[in-house]
Design a protein around this motif. Sequence first.
Motif, PDB file in Angstrom:
ATOM      1  N   ILE A   1       0.850  -1.191   0.000  1.00 38.37           N
ATOM      2  CA  ILE A   1       0.000   0.000   0.000  1.00 38.37           C
ATOM      3  C   ILE A   1       0.884   1.239   0.000  1.00 38.37           C
ATOM      4  O   ILE A   1       1.844   1.350   0.775  1.00 38.37           O
ATOM      5  N   ASN A   2       0.536   2.166  -0.842  1.00 40.43           N
ATOM      6  CA  ASN A   2       1.188   3.471  -0.892  1.00 40.43           C
ATOM      7  C   ASN A   2       0.111   4.527  -0.669  1.00 40.43           C
ATOM      8  O   ASN A   2      -0.798   4.687  -1.487  1.00 40.43           O
ATOM      9  N   SER A   3       0.158   5.196   0.465  1.00 41.76           N
ATOM     10  CA  SER A   3      -0.864   6.180   0.830  1.00 41.76           C
ATOM     11  C   SER A   3      -0.221   7.555   0.979  1.00 41.76           C
ATOM     12  O   SER A   3       0.765   7.719   1.704  1.00 41.76           O
ATOM     13  N   GLU A   4      -0.759   8.531   0.264  1.00 45.21           N
ATOM     14  CA  GLU A   4      -0.264   9.906   0.306  1.00 45.21           C
ATOM     15  C   GLU A   4      -1.423  10.838   0.651  1.00 45.21           C
ATOM     16  O   GLU A   4      -2.496  10.750   0.048  1.00 45.21           O
ATOM     17  N   ASP A   5      -1.204  11.733   1.605  1.00 41.34           N
ATOM     18  CA  ASP A   5      -2.239  12.695   2.033  1.00 41.34           C
ATOM     19  C   ASP A   5      -1.573  14.063   2.156  1.00 41.34           C
ATOM     20  O   ASP A   5      -0.741  14.289   3.046  1.00 41.34           O
ATOM     21  N   ARG A   6      -1.930  14.974   1.258  1.00 38.66           N
ATOM     22  CA  ARG A   6      -1.329  16.308   1.219  1.00 38.66           C
ATOM     23  C   ARG A   6      -2.409  17.368   1.419  1.00 38.66           C
ATOM     24  O   ARG A   6      -3.474  17.294   0.790  1.00 38.66           O
ATOM     25  N   GLN A   7      -2.115  18.322   2.298  1.00 39.43           N
ATOM     26  CA  GLN A   7      -3.014  19.462   2.544  1.00 39.43           C
ATOM     27  C   GLN A   7      -2.215  20.752   2.386  1.00 39.43           C
ATOM     28  O   GLN A   7      -1.178  20.933   3.019  1.00 39.43           O
ATOM     29  N   THR A   8      -2.715  21.620   1.535  1.00 38.38           N
ATOM     30  CA  THR A   8      -2.063  22.896   1.260  1.00 38.38           C
ATOM     31  C   THR A   8      -3.077  24.016   1.457  1.00 38.38           C
ATOM     32  O   THR A   8      -4.194  23.936   0.904  1.00 38.38           O
ATOM     33  N   ALA A   9      -2.717  25.049   2.260  1.00 39.42           N
ATOM     34  CA  ALA A   9      -3.640  26.165   2.550  1.00 39.42           C
ATOM     35  C   ALA A   9      -2.942  27.494   2.269  1.00 39.42           C
ATOM     36  O   ALA A   9      -1.748  27.659   2.536  1.00 39.42           O
ATOM     37  N   ASN A  10      -3.703  28.441   1.755  1.00 37.81           N
ATOM     38  CA  ASN A  10      -3.231  29.810   1.493  1.00 37.81           C
ATOM     39  C   ASN A  10      -4.311  30.756   2.001  1.00 37.81           C
ATOM     40  O   ASN A  10      -5.348  30.929   1.351  1.00 37.81           O
ATOM     41  N   LYS A  11      -4.100  31.332   3.213  1.00 33.98           N
ATOM     42  CA  LYS A  11      -5.161  32.063   3.907  1.00 33.98           C
ATOM     43  C   LYS A  11      -4.722  33.478   4.244  1.00 33.98           C
ATOM     44  O   LYS A  11      -3.528  33.781   4.325  1.00 33.98           O
ATOM     45  N   VAL A  12      -5.742  34.304   4.466  1.00 30.89           N
ATOM     46  CA  VAL A  12      -5.508  35.641   5.016  1.00 30.89           C
ATOM     47  C   VAL A  12      -5.337  35.487   6.523  1.00 30.89           C
ATOM     48  O   VAL A  12      -6.188  34.857   7.174  1.00 30.89           O
ATOM     49  N   PRO A  13      -4.281  35.950   7.104  1.00 32.37           N
ATOM     50  CA  PRO A  13      -4.066  35.770   8.553  1.00 32.37           C
ATOM     51  C   PRO A  13      -5.259  36.258   9.355  1.00 32.37           C
ATOM     52  O   PRO A  13      -5.814  37.332   9.086  1.00 32.37           O
ATOM     53  N   GLY A  14      -5.648  35.464  10.310  1.00 30.36           N
ATOM     54  CA  GLY A  14      -6.747  35.832  11.187  1.00 30.36           C
ATOM     55  C   GLY A  14      -8.085  35.494  10.576  1.00 30.36           C
ATOM     56  O   GLY A  14      -8.792  34.615  11.058  1.00 30.36           O
ATOM     57  N   LEU A  15      -8.451  36.135   9.500  1.00 21.69           N
ATOM     58  CA  LEU A  15      -9.756  35.903   8.894  1.00 21.69           C
ATOM     59  C   LEU A  15      -9.866  34.497   8.305  1.00 21.69           C
ATOM     60  O   LEU A  15     -10.941  33.903   8.295  1.00 21.69           O
ATOM     61  N   GLY A  16      -8.759  33.943   7.814  1.00 24.81           N
ATOM     62  CA  GLY A  16      -8.821  32.619   7.215  1.00 24.81           C
ATOM     63  C   GLY A  16      -8.979  31.503   8.218  1.00 24.81           C
ATOM     64  O   GLY A  16      -9.260  30.367   7.830  1.00 24.81           O
ATOM     65  N   GLU A  17      -8.818  31.779   9.534  1.00 26.45           N
ATOM     66  CA  GLU A  17      -8.976  30.759  10.565  1.00 26.45           C
ATOM     67  C   GLU A  17     -10.400  30.627  11.063  1.00 26.45           C
ATOM     68  O   GLU A  17     -10.693  29.755  11.876  1.00 26.45           O
ATOM     69  N   ILE A  18     -11.288  31.551  10.605  1.00 23.44           N
ATOM     70  CA  ILE A  18     -12.681  31.493  11.065  1.00 23.44           C
ATOM     71  C   ILE A  18     -13.334  30.249  10.484  1.00 23.44           C
ATOM     72  O   ILE A  18     -13.250  30.007   9.275  1.00 23.44           O
ATOM     73  N   PRO A  19     -13.996  29.438  11.295  1.00 24.59           N
ATOM     74  CA  PRO A  19     -14.656  28.241  10.775  1.00 24.59           C
ATOM     75  C   PRO A  19     -15.679  28.601   9.703  1.00 24.59           C
ATOM     76  O   PRO A  19     -16.378  29.608   9.795  1.00 24.59           O
ATOM     77  N   VAL A  20     -15.777  27.799   8.690  1.00 27.91           N
ATOM     78  CA  VAL A  20     -16.700  27.916   7.564  1.00 27.91           C
ATOM     79  C   VAL A  20     -16.424  29.185   6.775  1.00 27.91           C
ATOM     80  O   VAL A  20     -16.089  29.162   5.594  1.00 27.91           O
ATOM     81  N   LEU A  21     -16.557  30.350   7.441  1.00 30.37           N
ATOM     82  CA  LEU A  21     -16.349  31.604   6.720  1.00 30.37           C
ATOM     83  C   LEU A  21     -14.902  31.787   6.310  1.00 30.37           C
ATOM     84  O   LEU A  21     -14.591  32.608   5.453  1.00 30.37           O
ATOM     85  N   GLY A  22     -14.010  30.999   6.896  1.00 30.30           N
ATOM     86  CA  GLY A  22     -12.602  31.120   6.542  1.00 30.30           C
ATOM     87  C   GLY A  22     -12.340  30.760   5.081  1.00 30.30           C
ATOM     88  O   GLY A  22     -11.341  31.185   4.504  1.00 30.30           O
ATOM     89  N   ARG A  23     -13.225  29.956   4.469  1.00 33.09           N
ATOM     90  CA  ARG A  23     -13.064  29.614   3.066  1.00 33.09           C
ATOM     91  C   ARG A  23     -13.136  30.856   2.174  1.00 33.09           C
ATOM     92  O   ARG A  23     -12.611  30.855   1.064  1.00 33.09           O
ATOM     93  N   LEU A  24     -13.840  31.940   2.693  1.00 33.80           N
ATOM     94  CA  LEU A  24     -13.953  33.173   1.905  1.00 33.80           C
ATOM     95  C   LEU A  24     -12.690  34.008   1.963  1.00 33.80           C
ATOM     96  O   LEU A  24     -12.508  34.917   1.146  1.00 33.80           O
ATOM     97  N   PHE A  25     -11.828  33.707   2.914  1.00 30.96           N
ATOM     98  CA  PHE A  25     -10.608  34.501   3.081  1.00 30.96           C
ATOM     99  C   PHE A  25      -9.346  33.642   2.902  1.00 30.96           C
ATOM    100  O   PHE A  25      -8.296  33.967   3.425  1.00 30.96           O
ATOM    101  N   GLY A  26      -9.510  32.527   2.184  1.00 31.26           N
ATOM    102  CA  GLY A  26      -8.336  31.681   1.942  1.00 31.26           C
ATOM    103  C   GLY A  26      -8.665  30.519   1.019  1.00 31.26           C
ATOM    104  O   GLY A  26      -9.838  30.271   0.688  1.00 31.26           O
ATOM    105  N   GLU A  27      -7.651  29.813   0.637  1.00 28.26           N
ATOM    106  CA  GLU A  27      -7.778  28.651  -0.259  1.00 28.26           C
ATOM    107  C   GLU A  27      -7.145  27.439   0.417  1.00 28.26           C
ATOM    108  O   GLU A  27      -6.069  27.563   1.010  1.00 28.26           O
ATOM    109  N   GLN A  28      -7.841  26.282   0.325  1.00 26.28           N
ATOM    110  CA  GLN A  28      -7.323  25.043   0.905  1.00 26.28           C
ATOM    111  C   GLN A  28      -7.406  23.929  -0.135  1.00 26.28           C
ATOM    112  O   GLN A  28      -8.444  23.740  -0.764  1.00 26.28           O
ATOM    113  N   ARG A  29      -6.295  23.191  -0.283  1.00 27.10           N
ATOM    114  CA  ARG A  29      -6.216  22.097  -1.273  1.00 27.10           C
ATOM    115  C   ARG A  29      -5.937  20.793  -0.532  1.00 27.10           C
ATOM    116  O   ARG A  29      -4.898  20.641   0.110  1.00 27.10           O
ATOM    117  N   ASP A  30      -6.858  19.844  -0.604  1.00 29.95           N
ATOM    118  CA  ASP A  30      -6.724  18.521   0.021  1.00 29.95           C
ATOM    119  C   ASP A  30      -6.523  17.487  -1.092  1.00 29.95           C
ATOM    120  O   ASP A  30      -7.414  17.286  -1.932  1.00 29.95           O
TER     121      ASP A  30
END
Length: 742
Positions: A499-528
């Motif tokens: 088995i070869n399993s790879e899990d990569r998460q990449t985020a590009n957020k506005v500091p502070g505003l991007g950490e807000i749950p749900v609404l943080g998607r409006l102030f940042g980008e996340q790639r899973d």
Amino acid sequence: MLIGLVLAGCASERAYREGQDLAREGRSEEALERFEDASRRDAGSAQYRIAVLQTREALVSTALAVGRKALDEARYDDARAAFQRAMTWQPGNPRAQEGLNAIAAAQRHAKWMSSAQQALDRKEDKVAENWLRMVLSEDPQHRKARTLLQELEEGQQKKAGIALLAEAYRKPITIEFKDTPLKSVFEVISRTSGLNFLFDKDVRSDQKTSIFLKNSTIEAAVNLTLLTNQLEQRVLDANTVLIYPNTQAKQKDYQSLTVKAFYLGNAEAKVVASTLKTILKSRDVVVDEKLNLLILRDTPEAIRMAARLVAMHDVAESEVMLEVEILEVKRTRLLDLGIRWPDQLSLSPLAASSGALSVADLRGLNSETLGATIGATTINAKKVDADTNILANPRIRVRNREKAKILIGERVPNITSTSTATGFVAESVNYVDVGLKLDVEPTISIEGEVAIKIALEVSSVTSQIQTKSGSLAYQIGTRTAQTILRLKDGENQVLAGLINSEDRQTANKVPGLGEIPVLGRLFGEQRDDTAKTEIVLSITPRILRNLSRPGTSNMEFESGTESSLSGFSWGSPDAATKAAEGPAKPANGAAASAGNGEASGTQSPTLLAWQGPDKVKVGDVFAVQLTMQSSQAVMSLPLAVGFDARSMQVVSVTEGDFLKQGGAQTNFSSRVDPSGQIVLTVTRSGDSGATGSGVVATVNLRATAAAATDARVQLLTVAPVAQGGKAVSTSLPAPLVIGVAP
């Protein structure tokens, strides 16, 4: 008329489609009927004719395969039905006709083999030999008949030497001598057994020996006396034995030698020759590697032992069919969601009119002399789900201890550039195997288990890399597994967990505003990005051929002493056969005496001859007769006659009067093969056989066609049997040559 043509075309197309549906369902016979209907309605359609031909050919091929398998398994009724089905779909199919002929021959051979086996059970070796030779006359490759005949000939050869002295050697004797001259001991044995003993001139007359035997046999007395006095013997005739010193010089003068050829089917002649030279100390061994032939010249005892050693070597190597299933499961999940805001603001002084910026231009910067650059705003909303299954199901047949390789994939070119000091650039291409590679090496045990050495490699091209010189290279991802399994025949083993399993998460957020749950998607980008790959290997060995453990008699047997292979041993199962090596021809060249006490030259030979016309015309019915003259009483006469089927056909076969002499009852049977052969057997009842001359059989023939060459009627094989199952020696007569005129 136009409407009729359109309706006919629609009907043929409908029949064709129905045939395709039936073919997909596996109902090939019904599909053939629909295709034939479509072809009849539209005779000019090549598509319909091709469908008819392909379906009919598939049905015929399937029926032939079923018939051949049933024939190999001796299921003659099933085989006949399968071949007849093939003949209904394709009348006159030569393979089906050959199959039907093979069924008749196989049933006939099975009956003859049963008669041969019954004769062997009754110890009637000559009768059994006649039946076996009849089978081999029609099918020279009949394995069971060849094996039985070989065993029978070996047994007869082994008994030939002891047949002359067997009765005398079985006589009981009690003998006690101490320090007695050797010749006196043999004089007593001679008076008791009736045997004559001749002594070589180098046997010392004053040589003394001591022997004490009670309730023993003549054979033991002779063998032990020879053994303890370093002497050897040679049988000259039915009641004469020559005694000579057991020295190398005398062995060369008196010891009879036999030449034996071994055609090897599996073992290498060089390996077997090395064994014979090591074990038997044989010097006269010739190897023909082209024919895989081994020729040995040695004593009869060495030849018999060599036959056993060759039988142990010359066995078919084990083979196994490896059924492999390889499954690669790959799951890919990608979620790219959010807004990527500009994350960089660049300020730079505006350049002067000349395009060059000086230090003086940095003074008095304001909104009019300062330029600003800001990145773009990107909205990402992407989701990717991918499931990939790659399945390989190869089946590979491999011999014992041989390597087999499977490659399912591609050969990727890898270009390499080479430059010299002069500026010359050369490119070379190397190919790299990418895909699924499986290397197996089975070891088959005699107990029916298979040890498999497995090397599995799964590789793929992950990326391309371009070098500074412009050459293109590939980055290859590889997963390998190596192991050794030991499985039983038909046992399945699954190798999983690669088995070869790879899990990569990449985020590009506005500091502070991007950490807000749900609404943080409006102030940042996340790639899973998730990727998981698993490889499963399933392997099942099925032994197609394996070695059978030889019997104890072949794995362990007496081999004499260091100085002589014919040394006498009490524990030897062949001790009773060591007394004689075989009859030798007398000095005058006359034939040795037969077992019935009559010299072979005193009897008239048994003669066979053909009688019939030498010229006939097409359409004529004519008769040919086989006559026999014999001074020995003949009880049974199995034979096979060959005729030219291109120019003549058999009308009838009738029995002659030779075996009916004296009003005796006979059993006459004949079978005619239209391909050109007649097999008949005549057996006489009662206790007395037929002698003299007469007609054995009359064959009535019809001339059917003229031929460029003369037709022939000839005796293919004959095996007369006398009273007591004894064979009557005879030779085949010259063929009867008949000219067929138009």
